[in-house]
Scaffold this motif. Structure first.
Motif, PDB file in Angstrom:
ATOM      1  N   GLU A   8      19.645  73.385 -16.556  1.00  0.00           N
ATOM      2  CA  GLU A   8      19.849  74.062 -18.112  1.00  0.00           C
ATOM      3  C   GLU A   8      18.887  73.429 -19.075  1.00  0.00           C
ATOM      4  O   GLU A   8      19.063  72.280 -19.287  1.00  0.00           O
ATOM      5  CB  GLU A   8      21.269  73.995 -18.123  1.00  0.00           C
ATOM      6  CG  GLU A   8      21.837  74.995 -19.165  1.00  0.00           C
ATOM      7  CD  GLU A   8      23.144  74.819 -19.193  1.00  0.00           C
ATOM      8  OE1 GLU A   8      23.706  75.528 -20.520  1.00  0.00           O
ATOM      9  OE2 GLU A   8      24.033  74.578 -18.550  1.00  0.00           O
ATOM     10  N   ALA A   9      18.719  74.193 -20.132  1.00  0.00           N
ATOM     11  CA  ALA A   9      17.831  73.741 -21.419  1.00  0.00           C
ATOM     12  C   ALA A   9      18.973  73.363 -22.308  1.00  0.00           C
ATOM     13  O   ALA A   9      19.986  73.990 -22.582  1.00  0.00           O
ATOM     14  CB  ALA A   9      16.992  74.969 -21.933  1.00  0.00           C
ATOM     15  N   ARG A  10      18.967  72.083 -22.971  1.00  0.00           N
ATOM     16  CA  ARG A  10      19.891  71.758 -23.884  1.00  0.00           C
ATOM     17  C   ARG A  10      19.684  72.247 -25.089  1.00  0.00           C
ATOM     18  O   ARG A  10      18.540  72.319 -25.781  1.00  0.00           O
ATOM     19  CB  ARG A  10      19.637  70.035 -23.952  1.00  0.00           C
ATOM     20  CG  ARG A  10      20.759  69.358 -25.118  1.00  0.00           C
ATOM     21  CD  ARG A  10      20.749  67.902 -24.976  1.00  0.00           C
ATOM     22  NE  ARG A  10      20.976  67.609 -23.932  1.00  0.00           N
ATOM     23  CZ  ARG A  10      21.180  66.149 -23.608  1.00  0.00           C
ATOM     24  NH1 ARG A  10      20.811  65.331 -24.694  1.00  0.00           N
ATOM     25  NH2 ARG A  10      22.034  65.750 -22.447  1.00  0.00           N
TER      26      ARG A  10
ATOM     27  N   HIS B 249      18.067  81.539 -25.951  1.00  0.00           N
ATOM     28  CA  HIS B 249      17.677  81.679 -24.545  1.00  0.00           C
ATOM     29  C   HIS B 249      16.187  81.296 -24.260  1.00  0.00           C
ATOM     30  O   HIS B 249      16.141  80.481 -23.146  1.00  0.00           O
ATOM     31  CB  HIS B 249      17.743  83.180 -24.368  1.00  0.00           C
ATOM     32  CG  HIS B 249      19.033  83.635 -24.396  1.00  0.00           C
ATOM     33  ND1 HIS B 249      20.071  83.423 -23.376  1.00  0.00           N
ATOM     34  CD2 HIS B 249      19.679  84.679 -25.059  1.00  0.00           C
ATOM     35  CE1 HIS B 249      21.293  84.078 -23.605  1.00  0.00           C
ATOM     36  NE2 HIS B 249      20.825  84.970 -24.460  1.00  0.00           N
ATOM     37  N   ALA B 250      15.380  81.323 -25.201  1.00  0.00           N
ATOM     38  CA  ALA B 250      13.963  80.791 -25.044  1.00  0.00           C
ATOM     39  C   ALA B 250      13.866  79.290 -24.945  1.00  0.00           C
ATOM     40  O   ALA B 250      14.369  78.699 -26.064  1.00  0.00           O
ATOM     41  CB  ALA B 250      13.119  81.628 -26.014  1.00  0.00           C
ATOM     42  N   ALA B 251      13.428  78.723 -24.129  1.00  0.00           N
ATOM     43  CA  ALA B 251      13.310  77.352 -23.902  1.00  0.00           C
ATOM     44  C   ALA B 251      12.025  76.769 -24.138  1.00  0.00           C
ATOM     45  O   ALA B 251      10.977  77.140 -24.067  1.00  0.00           O
ATOM     46  CB  ALA B 251      13.891  76.607 -22.594  1.00  0.00           C
TER      47      ALA B 251
ATOM     48  N   VAL C  66      14.606  72.173 -24.009  1.00  0.00           N
ATOM     49  CA  VAL C  66      15.618  72.273 -24.894  1.00  0.00           C
ATOM     50  C   VAL C  66      15.367  73.761 -25.648  1.00  0.00           C
ATOM     51  O   VAL C  66      14.515  74.585 -25.318  1.00  0.00           O
ATOM     52  CB  VAL C  66      15.488  71.412 -26.242  1.00  0.00           C
ATOM     53  CG1 VAL C  66      15.706  69.981 -25.593  1.00  0.00           C
ATOM     54  CG2 VAL C  66      14.252  71.542 -26.861  1.00  0.00           C
ATOM     55  N   ARG C  67      16.491  74.107 -26.193  1.00  0.00           N
ATOM     56  CA  ARG C  67      16.437  75.488 -26.931  1.00  0.00           C
ATOM     57  C   ARG C  67      17.179  75.426 -28.447  1.00  0.00           C
ATOM     58  O   ARG C  67      17.859  74.475 -28.620  1.00  0.00           O
ATOM     59  CB  ARG C  67      17.034  76.756 -26.041  1.00  0.00           C
ATOM     60  CG  ARG C  67      18.504  76.314 -25.729  1.00  0.00           C
ATOM     61  CD  ARG C  67      19.094  77.368 -25.037  1.00  0.00           C
ATOM     62  NE  ARG C  67      20.670  76.992 -24.364  1.00  0.00           N
ATOM     63  CZ  ARG C  67      20.613  77.048 -23.156  1.00  0.00           C
ATOM     64  NH1 ARG C  67      19.790  77.207 -22.338  1.00  0.00           N
ATOM     65  NH2 ARG C  67      22.045  76.641 -22.772  1.00  0.00           N
ATOM     66  N   VAL C  68      16.703  76.080 -29.248  1.00  0.00           N
ATOM     67  CA  VAL C  68      17.085  75.903 -30.501  1.00  0.00           C
ATOM     68  C   VAL C  68      18.623  76.383 -30.864  1.00  0.00           C
ATOM     69  O   VAL C  68      18.801  77.540 -30.414  1.00  0.00           O
ATOM     70  CB  VAL C  68      16.107  76.680 -31.597  1.00  0.00           C
ATOM     71  CG1 VAL C  68      16.652  76.494 -33.000  1.00  0.00           C
ATOM     72  CG2 VAL C  68      14.704  76.071 -31.459  1.00  0.00           C
TER      73      VAL C  68
END
Length: 382
Positions: A39-41, A328-330, A374-376
């Motif tokens: 999962e992207a943090r 959502h966008a990583a 990561v994601r913002v």
């Protein structure tokens, strides 16, 4: 009995085989499934905004008039009226306060009587001199007597001139009993009240002249050297965001004994409308060093080989917020060395290593790894 036992044992054996087959099928199904993707943090980021490299220091200041005069009566006496209050605007020739003129008027009358007596003495001396002058022409009197009469005439005429001068001084004194404004200004202090007896020259009012105004600030001694080189501006607390250019007019040569600071007077080049004396302001002294810098929170800094670095987010990372407030966008992270020029409060002034518009992580930088997805993070709407 023996047949029944065999039947029961067969049923049990069949059940165990079925259970084993079921467990084997579950295990095969689980092993056939693909492993879950990492999962992207979510991370907090700040956008880099490059700006000219400027070293700025700020000082609290107070708006003061450039010229503030203590005015007083040119003669002593009893105050009978004060005609202005603090904050009143005055114009040239406007009456500010008055003294009781009775004693001065009596002195004028006494001087007028002395002048009349002196003129009479001068006229008598002139007649005597005229007679002795005629006698001298006929040799009927001595030269000594003639000179004595001439001296008496000169003294009488000098006495007349002396009393006339005294009378003019007393006449002026009556005019001085009324304190008038020399120039346009604003009364900033009143130091006398009706009924008070004042001495000659004692301060009665304080008047700030209209025109140039200044911001007065106290400068620490370690910042005196480059103050004349800095670009000065003044921002009023009553008008935030509006900076007025200023010029250093005066820098005190000695330190204040209490604060050990040096007083600087900065003239406002173009005072804004609504400026009032006594307003609080902030003086900003800026010194340009050349080049571009970025201001980032200190929390964005980490280290790489004992040198400052920041985590830079790839351009692929989006900022669309999901139901929980994350994106959502990583994207991935890059640990990039930077050059820190200075620290200002909770900000780090980064002088190199970043480009305008790039995004850097500003929280939790010590828990990240290079290449990590990561994601913002964006705050959820409330």
């Amino acid at each position: 009995m023996t047949g029944m036992r065999l039947a029961r044992g067969g049923v049990a054996a069949i059940g165990l085989l079925a259970l084993a087959a079921g467990l084997s099928g579950c295990k095969e199904t689980h092993s056939a499934a693909a492993p879950p993707e990492a999962e992207a943090r979510p991370v907090r980021v700040a956008t880099v905004a490059l700006e000219p490299a400027t070293d700025s220091v700020r000082y609290p200041a107070v708006i003061r008039p450039r010229v503030e005069a203590d005015v007083g009566f040119r003669v002593g006496g009893k105050v009978i009226a004060r005609l202005v209050e603090v904050g009143a605007r005055v114009e040239p020739g406007m009456a500010l306060a008055k003294l009781d003129p009775t004693d001065l008027q009596l002195q004028i009358k006494a001087s007028q009587a002395q002048l009349a007596s002196a003129r009479s003495d001068a006229a008598n001396a002139g007649g005597d001199f005229a007679r002795y002058s005629s006698l001298r022409q006929g040799e009927w009197t001595t030269r000594q007597e003639y000179d004595r009469r001439k001296t008496a005439l000169d003294k009488a005429e000098a006495r007349v001139r002396e009393v006339e001068a005294q009378l003019r001084v007393l006449t002026n004194s009556v005019q001085y009993a009324t304190l008038v404004a020399d120039e346009a200004g604003i009364v900033t202090a009143t130091l006398v009240e009706p009924g008070q007896v004042v001495a000659q020259g004692q301060t009665a009012l304080r008047v700030a002249r209209l025109g140039a105004v200044e911001a007065v600030a106290n400068i620490p001694e370690q910042q005196l050297g480059d103050l004349p080189k800095r670009r000065l501006s003044v921002e009023l607390w009553a008008q935030p965001g509006s900076a007025v250019p200023g010029t250093l007019r005066e820098l005190s040569p000695s330190a204040d004994p209490g604060t050990r600071t040096y007083q600087a007077k900065i003239t406002l080049d173009n005072p804004p409308p609504g400026l009032q004396l006594g307003m609080t302001a902030t003086v900003t002294a800026a010194l340009d060093h050349g080049g571009l810098v970025a201001r980032l929170p200190i929390s964005a800094l980490t280290q790489r080989e004992q040198k400052p670095a920041v985590w830079v987010l790839s351009q692929a990372a989006g900022s669309q917020a999901g139901p929980q407030g994350d994106a959502h966008a990583a994207g991935t992270l890059e640990l990039r060395p930077v050059a820190v020029a200075a620290y200002a409060g909770d900000l780090a002034i980064v002088a190199g290593g970043l480009k305008d518009g790039e995004r850097v992580v500003t929280a939790g930088v010590h828990k990240l790894d290079a290449g990590q997805k990561v994601r913002v993070w964006t705050e959820p709407a409330r």
